[in-house]
Each structure stands twice: as C-alpha cells, then as structure tokens.
Design a protein around this motif. Structure first.
Motif, PDB file in Angstrom:
ATOM      1  N   LEU A 168      -7.937   1.435  -0.159  1.00 25.03           N
ATOM      2  CA  LEU A 168      -6.606   2.036  -0.203  1.00 25.03           C
ATOM      3  C   LEU A 168      -5.797   1.591   1.024  1.00 25.03           C
ATOM      4  CD1 LEU A 168      -5.314   3.838  -2.229  1.00 25.03           C
ATOM      5  CD2 LEU A 168      -6.113   5.823  -0.988  1.00 25.03           C
ATOM      6  N   ARG A 169      -6.500   1.552   2.176  1.00 28.15           N
ATOM      7  CA  ARG A 169      -5.825   1.169   3.422  1.00 28.15           C
ATOM      8  C   ARG A 169      -5.263  -0.246   3.305  1.00 28.15           C
ATOM      9  NH1 ARG A 169      -6.687   3.140   8.422  1.00 28.15           N
ATOM     10  NH2 ARG A 169      -8.603   4.167   7.751  1.00 28.15           N
ATOM     11  N   GLU A 170      -6.109  -1.155   2.800  1.00 30.97           N
ATOM     12  CA  GLU A 170      -5.657  -2.550   2.662  1.00 30.97           C
ATOM     13  C   GLU A 170      -4.483  -2.644   1.695  1.00 30.97           C
ATOM     14  OE1 GLU A 170      -9.228  -5.638   3.035  1.00 30.97           O
ATOM     15  OE2 GLU A 170      -9.699  -3.895   1.805  1.00 30.97           O
ATOM     16  N   ASN A 171      -4.540  -1.839   0.638  1.00 34.80           N
ATOM     17  CA  ASN A 171      -3.460  -1.854  -0.341  1.00 34.80           C
ATOM     18  C   ASN A 171      -2.153  -1.364   0.260  1.00 34.80           C
ATOM     19  OD1 ASN A 171      -3.714  -2.628  -3.248  1.00 34.80           O
ATOM     20  ND2 ASN A 171      -5.673  -1.593  -2.942  1.00 34.80           N
ATOM     21  N   LEU A 172      -2.240  -0.299   1.050  1.00 28.72           N
ATOM     22  CA  LEU A 172      -1.017   0.264   1.626  1.00 28.72           C
ATOM     23  C   LEU A 172      -0.438  -0.649   2.706  1.00 28.72           C
ATOM     24  CD1 LEU A 172      -1.624   4.119   1.865  1.00 28.72           C
ATOM     25  CD2 LEU A 172      -0.869   2.746  -0.040  1.00 28.72           C
ATOM     26  N   ALA A 173      -1.350  -1.287   3.446  1.00 27.64           N
ATOM     27  CA  ALA A 173      -0.875  -2.095   4.578  1.00 27.64           C
ATOM     28  C   ALA A 173      -0.665  -3.552   4.193  1.00 27.64           C
ATOM     29  CB  ALA A 173      -1.877  -1.997   5.727  1.00 27.64           C
ATOM     30  N   ILE A 174      -0.536  -3.802   2.898  1.00 26.78           N
ATOM     31  CA  ILE A 174      -0.487  -5.190   2.435  1.00 26.78           C
ATOM     32  C   ILE A 174       0.680  -5.988   3.025  1.00 26.78           C
ATOM     33  CG2 ILE A 174       0.917  -5.179   0.286  1.00 26.78           C
ATOM     34  CD1 ILE A 174      -2.114  -6.168  -0.718  1.00 26.78           C
ATOM     35  N   THR A 175       1.788  -5.313   3.282  1.00 28.96           N
ATOM     36  CA  THR A 175       2.933  -6.051   3.824  1.00 28.96           C
ATOM     37  C   THR A 175       3.006  -5.959   5.340  1.00 28.96           C
ATOM     38  OG1 THR A 175       4.226  -4.091   3.406  1.00 28.96           O
ATOM     39  CG2 THR A 175       4.404  -5.858   1.797  1.00 28.96           C
ATOM     40  N   SER A 176       2.243  -5.048   5.913  1.00 28.61           N
ATOM     41  CA  SER A 176       2.263  -4.925   7.375  1.00 28.61           C
ATOM     42  C   SER A 176       0.836  -4.720   7.871  1.00 28.61           C
ATOM     43  CB  SER A 176       3.152  -3.747   7.799  1.00 28.61           C
ATOM     44  OG  SER A 176       3.225  -2.782   6.768  1.00 28.61           O
ATOM     45  N   PRO A 177       0.104  -5.838   8.057  1.00 25.66           N
ATOM     46  CA  PRO A 177      -1.322  -5.760   8.392  1.00 25.66           C
ATOM     47  C   PRO A 177      -1.621  -4.987   9.677  1.00 25.66           C
ATOM     48  CG  PRO A 177      -0.626  -8.034   7.980  1.00 25.66           C
ATOM     49  CD  PRO A 177       0.594  -7.202   8.002  1.00 25.66           C
TER      50      PRO A 177
ATOM     51  N   LEU B 179      -0.392  -2.240  10.723  1.00 29.88           N
ATOM     52  CA  LEU B 179       0.166  -0.905  10.555  1.00 29.88           C
ATOM     53  C   LEU B 179      -0.665   0.116  11.355  1.00 29.88           C
ATOM     54  CD1 LEU B 179       2.331   0.418   8.626  1.00 29.88           C
ATOM     55  CD2 LEU B 179       0.413   1.029   7.186  1.00 29.88           C
ATOM     56  N   SER B 180       0.031   0.972  12.119  1.00 27.69           N
ATOM     57  CA  SER B 180      -0.719   1.953  12.904  1.00 27.69           C
ATOM     58  C   SER B 180      -1.168   3.093  11.988  1.00 27.69           C
ATOM     59  CB  SER B 180       0.158   2.499  14.029  1.00 27.69           C
ATOM     60  OG  SER B 180       1.125   3.366  13.472  1.00 27.69           O
ATOM     61  N   GLU B 181      -2.217   3.775  12.451  1.00 34.45           N
ATOM     62  CA  GLU B 181      -2.784   4.893  11.676  1.00 34.45           C
ATOM     63  C   GLU B 181      -1.707   5.946  11.413  1.00 34.45           C
ATOM     64  OE1 GLU B 181      -6.414   6.027   9.879  1.00 34.45           O
ATOM     65  OE2 GLU B 181      -5.684   4.182  10.760  1.00 34.45           O
ATOM     66  N   GLU B 182      -0.881   6.131  12.424  1.00 35.95           N
ATOM     67  CA  GLU B 182       0.155   7.168  12.316  1.00 35.95           C
ATOM     68  C   GLU B 182       1.174   6.832  11.226  1.00 35.95           C
ATOM     69  OE1 GLU B 182       3.611   8.822  15.125  1.00 35.95           O
ATOM     70  OE2 GLU B 182       1.829   8.066  16.180  1.00 35.95           O
ATOM     71  N   GLU B 183       1.587   5.558  11.229  1.00 33.03           N
ATOM     72  CA  GLU B 183       2.565   5.119  10.218  1.00 33.03           C
ATOM     73  C   GLU B 183       1.981   5.201   8.814  1.00 33.03           C
ATOM     74  OE1 GLU B 183       5.463   1.711  11.853  1.00 33.03           O
ATOM     75  OE2 GLU B 183       3.342   1.439  12.350  1.00 33.03           O
ATOM     76  N   LEU B 184       0.688   4.855   8.721  1.00 32.97           N
ATOM     77  CA  LEU B 184       0.003   4.900   7.430  1.00 32.97           C
ATOM     78  C   LEU B 184       0.020   6.332   6.883  1.00 32.97           C
ATOM     79  CD1 LEU B 184      -1.980   3.155   5.530  1.00 32.97           C
ATOM     80  CD2 LEU B 184      -3.780   4.362   6.728  1.00 32.97           C
ATOM     81  N   HIS B 185      -0.334   7.281   7.754  1.00 35.94           N
ATOM     82  CA  HIS B 185      -0.377   8.694   7.345  1.00 35.94           C
ATOM     83  C   HIS B 185       1.017   9.181   6.974  1.00 35.94           C
ATOM     84  CE1 HIS B 185      -4.553   9.772   8.183  1.00 35.94           C
ATOM     85  NE2 HIS B 185      -4.485   8.798   9.065  1.00 35.94           N
ATOM     86  N   SER B 186       1.995   8.756   7.753  1.00 31.23           N
ATOM     87  CA  SER B 186       3.355   9.223   7.515  1.00 31.23           C
ATOM     88  C   SER B 186       3.862   8.729   6.155  1.00 31.23           C
ATOM     89  CB  SER B 186       4.235   8.751   8.672  1.00 31.23           C
ATOM     90  OG  SER B 186       5.511   8.504   8.244  1.00 31.23           O
ATOM     91  N   ALA B 187       3.581   7.445   5.842  1.00 30.35           N
ATOM     92  CA  ALA B 187       4.004   6.903   4.540  1.00 30.35           C
ATOM     93  C   ALA B 187       3.303   7.649   3.412  1.00 30.35           C
ATOM     94  CB  ALA B 187       3.687   5.417   4.466  1.00 30.35           C
ATOM     95  N   ALA B 188       2.003   7.903   3.599  1.00 30.98           N
ATOM     96  CA  ALA B 188       1.231   8.598   2.563  1.00 30.98           C
ATOM     97  C   ALA B 188       1.756  10.025   2.392  1.00 30.98           C
ATOM     98  CB  ALA B 188      -0.239   8.602   2.934  1.00 30.98           C
ATOM     99  N   ARG B 189       2.147  10.630   3.508  1.00 30.14           N
ATOM    100  CA  ARG B 189       2.643  12.010   3.447  1.00 30.14           C
ATOM    101  C   ARG B 189       3.948  12.045   2.642  1.00 30.14           C
ATOM    102  NH1 ARG B 189       3.508  13.090   8.713  1.00 30.14           N
ATOM    103  NH2 ARG B 189       1.348  12.510   9.098  1.00 30.14           N
ATOM    104  N   THR B 190       4.845  11.120   2.952  1.00 29.90           N
ATOM    105  CA  THR B 190       6.131  11.089   2.233  1.00 29.90           C
ATOM    106  C   THR B 190       5.908  10.889   0.736  1.00 29.90           C
ATOM    107  OG1 THR B 190       7.020  10.032   4.196  1.00 29.90           O
ATOM    108  CG2 THR B 190       8.427  10.035   2.259  1.00 29.90           C
ATOM    109  N   ALA B 191       4.907  10.062   0.396  1.00 30.81           N
ATOM    110  CA  ALA B 191       4.665   9.786  -1.026  1.00 30.81           C
ATOM    111  C   ALA B 191       3.762  10.831  -1.668  1.00 30.81           C
ATOM    112  CB  ALA B 191       4.054   8.402  -1.163  1.00 30.81           C
ATOM    113  N   CYS B 192       3.485  11.939  -0.931  1.00 35.61           N
ATOM    114  CA  CYS B 192       2.618  13.017  -1.423  1.00 35.61           C
ATOM    115  C   CYS B 192       1.245  12.485  -1.838  1.00 35.61           C
ATOM    116  CB  CYS B 192       3.264  13.726  -2.615  1.00 35.61           C
ATOM    117  SG  CYS B 192       4.678  14.701  -2.145  1.00 35.61           S
ATOM    118  N   LEU B 193       0.717  11.556  -1.031  1.00 40.20           N
ATOM    119  CA  LEU B 193      -0.568  10.941  -1.367  1.00 40.20           C
ATOM    120  C   LEU B 193      -1.703  11.499  -0.507  1.00 40.20           C
ATOM    121  CD1 LEU B 193      -1.651   8.501  -3.141  1.00 40.20           C
ATOM    122  CD2 LEU B 193      -1.489   7.121  -1.089  1.00 40.20           C
TER     123      LEU B 193
END
Ligand code: ATP
Ligand code: MG
Length: 619
Positions: free
Chosen positions: A460-469, A471-485
């Motif tokens: 899942l991590r690789e999929n989410l960070a596909i355009t920004s390899p 990507l910080s953990e914080e940004e990853l969580h924030s994007a997932a939070r916004t998308a209710c994931l």
C-alpha cells in the motif's frame, strides 16, 4: 476500441530495420565480432585437416613428387626432416591433426562464450529499449493495441531476433568462409571436377529461395496468431472475475480451444511444407555428391587425380554441400527473423509523446478554459461538440451527465491523454494553450483519480508513494486521513506494508477508490480531478472526504465528476453534459431553479434515503 496489429501495418515500414538492428547491437557488437572471428578460425581448422590427410596419403605413404606441393607446405615438411623421415614418424602427422583439432576446439569455445555474452547483452538492450519506448508511447496507442500482443512481441519476437543475430548471422559468416575456402582448395586440386561439383549449386540455392517466400508468409501468419492467442489469455486472466461471475468458463475455453487449434494447424501446415523442402533438397544434394564421386573415380582411374586428392576433394565437397544446404535453411530462418524484427520495428516506429518546440513550464494555478472544444476518437464520429467554458482558478466545478456523455473524455483532453487536434478548439490553463506546456509538467500538476482506479501489485505504501518516492511518514498519513483510508489501513496487520492486488489483500471497490484518492493527494497539485471517484463510498464518507479536501486544498482548482447531487451541490459551478454538448452551466442554486437534468436528478435523489447508493444517470 482495440485493434489487432495486422500484417499490412507491420510490413508497411520495412526501411530502417538495419539501423534498428545496429541500435540494438549497442554493447554487444564487440562480442559478436570476436565470435565471428572464432567462427572463421574454426572453419579454417576444418579446411586444414583434409590437407594433412592428403599430404600423408600422397607424399608420405605414397610416392608423389614433392614438387607438386606448395612451397609453404614443402618447407614445413622439410622442417620435420622431409617425407622420408616422416614416413618413419607418422605420429607427427597424427599430432598435427590433433593440434588442428585443439585449435578448432579453442575457437569453438571462444565462439560459444562470446556468442552467449553477445546474445544476452543484445536481448537485454532490446528489452530495455523496447520497454522505455513503450512507456513513452501515447495513451491512445496503448488503447488501440492488445496488451497480450505487445507482450508477445517483447518476448518471443525478441527471442527470434536474438537467434537471428547470435546464431544465424554468425553461422552465415562461417558458411560463407567454408564455401569460399572449399572452392579455393577444390580448384587448386582439380578444376574440371570443381566445375562439375558447382553445377547443381545454383539449382539448390534457387530451390531454397523459392521456398523461403512461402515460409515467410507462413511465419507471419503463425506469429500473428500467436499474438492473438497471447492476447486472449492475457485478457482472460485479467478479467478472470468477470469470466467466473458470468459462468463463461466453458465459452472462453471453447474460444481459446478454437484459436489454439487454428494456431497449431498453421504450424503443422508450415512443418509439412518444410519437411517437403528438406527431403526434396536432400535429393538435390545427393545428386551433387553422386556426380562428384562418379567423376572423381573416373579421374582417379585415368590417373588425373591421386587417391589422397580424391579423399580430400570428397571431404571439401561435403563442406561445400553442407553450407549450400544451410544457406537455404539460413534464408528460411532469416525470413522468420525478418518477421520478428518487423513486428518489433512496428512498435519502435510508433511515435513517442513529444513536447512541441518551445514548450514551457508555466505555473498551472490560473483559470482553466475550454475554448470551443470538439473531439472525436480516431475512426469514430465526433463526440464532444463545441464545449466552451471557464473554470476560475481555485473554484470547484461539478460535472453531471449521462453515461457516455463525454465527462471522462473532457478530463482526458485536459490531461492530454488524448491530443486535441489543431482546429478543434483549445484548452488553456492560465491563458497558456496546454499544447505548449511540457507534457511532464502538465501531468505533474494535474492530480487525477481515474474512474477505474488501478493499484499495482505492491505494498500500500509503495502504491501511495508512487509519484513521490521520498514521501515522509507524516505526509503519507495525512493523505490517507483526508481520503478516509486510515481506518482501513489500521485493520491490516501489516498496515501500510500490506501487499495489495494479485497475491495480496484484495481491496474493496470503495477502499480502492480511497487508496487512489490518497495516492493523488500525496502530491500537492494545483488542479485536481475526481472522475466519479466517490461513487463506491457511502454518502457520509463522501462528505467527510470532501470537507477534508476543502480544508487541505483551499486554493486548488477541483473538478468533480459525480452522479450524486449532494456532492455536486457543494461545487461553485456545475456543468451538465448531454451527448457531448453543454446542456446546462451555472451554480447549483441556478440549476436547481431551472428545468433540466440537474433538477430531475435532484428530485429523484431527494426522494430516496441519504445513504442509498447514488442512482446512475442514464439518458
Ligand atoms: N478510447 C475510445 N475510443 C473510442 N471511443 C471511446 C473511447 N473512450 C470512450 N469512447 C466513447 O466516447 C463516449 C464518451 O465516453 P466517456 O468515457 O467520456 O463518457 P462518460 O461521460 O465519462 O461516461 P460514464 O459516466 O459512463 O463514465 C462514449 O460513447 C464512449 O463509447
Ligand atoms: Mg467516465
């Protein structure tokens, strides 16, 4: 609208195949040159042995005068004490044969090693070049070709090309050397007999060439049908769920069976033709050998030829007939390779996506304008008609429209997944025509969640960070939070390191959509497109995601394609598309007040409970 690449298409662009091969040979050329030198050395060794035997029979065992020998051979014999001494030391001649054999073995070893190195390097270069090229081909090209067929071209056609270069081409050099050298040695021994031996050769070559045309056609047909078979398998495996769900296994099996049988029958037909060719060619070479033996014996009986010469002559003739027959085979194999190279060439000829000269990288945070945009898919009637609208920077545009009304197409045009031809209007961002914006820059600044989200078989991590390899953990969580994931991820024992897709966790439709949204959110793009991306999530989550989005990206221009009025009612403006034309355009309030599709859907959806699935608009 997929099409199969037909023969006409693949053979239409023959010129430049030599250049293509040279391009593929980058990095492996040196190996092949050494390989060919080794082949030449090995052929030379083959030529020397009959000479040693001839000298032994005629001059050492027999009493032929030394004057008939060439000066070089004579001085070599003298170095070992002359014919008389060598008669008592025959082991020296045996040793000479062994020495030549050792040279040949060494040459063959060198040949094999360099051949494998060259072949593997060549295949690697071909794979790399093709993959890089295919990656850069327009989306439109991919839509028009079967994936299975492309894969087949990248596997078995590469293999055919490798065989051609690493086996046939090197063999051809060996064959030509053997042909020329045996003729030289034969002419040196007996000119009339050599002419007799050469008499049937043109017929043998003509016979091969005649058949090669037939083989080429056969190979073309086989390759094309192999591509169809691969495409069928690939499509069936990808769509395995549909096949199972509709109980189509038997039908698909029968379809595959029919194609497989046809494909097999093509090979059998070709095999029969080849068997006929090989057996009949045997008769021709048999006649040639017979002529040499009969006339050779006559020359010996008349005393025009020594026994040693006859033995050597027959050996050389064997070396002559074999290459000539191989030449025929080579030609037919080359025709197969020719087909393979053409099929790869067809892909390489396709034009890569390119920026116009002078394309720039302007900021994409301005107004988006569709100026009298009309569009037709290749070979189809026009489906977008004179779309003219402005999406002010930072605003949200909702798009509503029946199935097939052109909503997704409009977004593909904005992202330049399909090029908008000249004279069909223009699309501008901040006043700049998107044709004059660097493609890479444009796509990096447009975040798009496609209607059918695709996740790679990775974590899942690789999929989410596909355009920004990075990507910080914080940004990853924030994007997932916004998308209710976040909640979904919390349910997985491995969290973001859960493998999704094939051989991993299968995500539900809504989870996949949310993952695709989160993936897009990991980049802060000034333009964001959601193509029916909230259709598989419940209304509550839809609202949550939208409000999170609003908080997160106040300044971004958002385009929301949706069939849900609750979603659209929060937009600044709504565009209603009807059969590719603008039917309504205005604020949700305005549209709600006027008769039309928007009000109709609003009436239908307000009469059903809030969290019921959105009704599809069909018009
Ligand atoms: N690659 C293509 N080649 C040819 N025609 C196409 C292609 N893609 C879409 N179309 C056609 O263009 C029309 C518009 O398709 P589009 O996907 O834009 O519709 P849509 O409004 O997004 O529909 P939906 O609400 O079902 O997603 C349809 O009639 C479709 O058949
Ligand atoms: Mg669509």
């Amino acid at each position: 609208m997929e099409t199969t690449i037909n023969q006409e298409q693949q053979t239409s662009a023959r010129p430049g195949r030599g250049r293509l091969i040279l391009r593929f040979l980058k990095g492996s050329k040196a190996f092949f040159i050494i390989c060919m030198l080794c082949a030449a050395l090995s052929a030379l060794a083959d030529m020397v042995t009959p000479q040693i035997i001839r000298v032994t029979v005629d001059h050492i065992l027999g009493a032929a005068p030394a004057e008939t020998l060439s000066p070089a051979v004579r001085s070599l014999l003298d170095a070992f004490g002359g014919a008389e001494v060598l008669r008592d030391r025959l082991w020296i001649m045996a040793l000479a044969v062994v020495a030549v054999a050792i040279v040949k073995v060494a040459a063959q070893y060198g040949f094999r090693v360099t051949n494998v190195r060259g072949g593997e390097t060549l295949v690697k270069t071909m794979r790399d070049t093709l993959y890089r090229h295919i990656e850069r081909l327009p989306f439109q090209w991919h839509m028009q070709h079967h994936t299975g067929d492309i894969i087949q071209r990248c596997t078995s056609d590469i293999e055919t090309t490798r065989n051609f270069i690493s086996e046939q081409l090197t063999s051809l050099i060996r064959i030509l050397i053997m042909l020329v050298m045996s003729m030289v040695f034969m002419l040196g021994m007996n000119v009339p007999l050599t002419l007799i031996a050469m008499l049937p050769l043109p017929v043998i070559v003509w016979y091969s060439v005649f058949f090669h045309h037939k083989f080429r056609k056969g190979f073309e047909e086989c390759d094309e049908n192999e591509g169809k078979l691969s495409a069928m398998v690939q499509e069936n495996l990808t769509g395995v769920r549909v096949v199972r769900a509709f109980g189509r296994e038997r039908y698909e099996r029968a379809r595959f069976g029919a194609q497989n049988e046809y494909y097999t029958s093509l090979w059998v037909k070709l095999g029969r033709l080849m068997a006929f060719f090989w057996s009949s060619a045997d008769i021709l070479s048999g006649v040639q050998i017979m002529l040499v033996v009969v006339f050779g014996v006559l020359y010996c009986l008349r005393g025009d030829m020594t026994s040693g010469e006859f033995i050597a002559f027959v050996s050389y003739n064997g070396m002559l007939v074999w290459p000539v027959r191989q030449l025929g085979r080579m030609i037919s194999e080359m025709s197969k390779a020719g087909v393979g190279i053409d099929r790869i060439g067809y892909i390489m000829d396709a034009e890569e996506e390119q920026d116009l000269p002078g394309a720039s990288e302007p900021p994409l945070d301005g107004d988006i304008r569709f100026e009298h945009v009309s569009f037709a898919y290749e070979g189809c009637p026009e489906m977008l008609h004179d779309i003219d609208l402005t999406i002010p920077a930072g605003s949200t545009l909702g798009i509503l429209g029946g199935t097939g009304s052109g909503k997704s197409t409009l977004m593909y045009l904005l992202d330049r997944l399909y090029p908008l031809p000249e004279g069909s209007g223009r699309i501008t961002v901040g006043g700049v025509d998107i044709r004059n914006i660097k493609l890479d820059h444009l796509r990096r600044n447009i975040g798009i969640v496609l209607q059918e989200p695709f996740l790679f078989s990775r974590t899942l991590r690789e999929n989410l960070a596909i355009t920004s390899p990075d990507l910080s953990e914080e940004e990853l969580h924030s994007a997932a939070r916004t998308a209710c994931l976040e909640e979904t991820v919390a349910g997985f024992s491995k969290g973001y390191d859960t493998f999704v897709g094939e051989r991993g966790v299968t995500l539900s439709g809504g989870q996949k959509q949310r993952a695709a949204i989160a993936r897009m959110l990991t980049r802060r793009t000034p333009i964001m497109i959601f193509d029916d991306s909230l259709s598989a999530v419940d209304t509550e989550t839809d609202a949550k995601i939208r409000s999170a989005l609003e908080k997160r990206f106040g300044s971004a221009t958002i385009i929301l394609i949706s069939h849900r009025i609750t979603t659209l009612s929060k937009a600044d403006r709504v565009l209603v598309l009807d059969h590719g034309a603008v039917a309504q355009f205005g604020t949700p309030k305005e549209l709600s007040a006027q008769p039309g599709l928007y009000r109709q859907i609003e009436a239908i959806q307000s009469s059903v409970p809030e969290d019921a699935p959105a009704k599809e608009v069909t018009k």
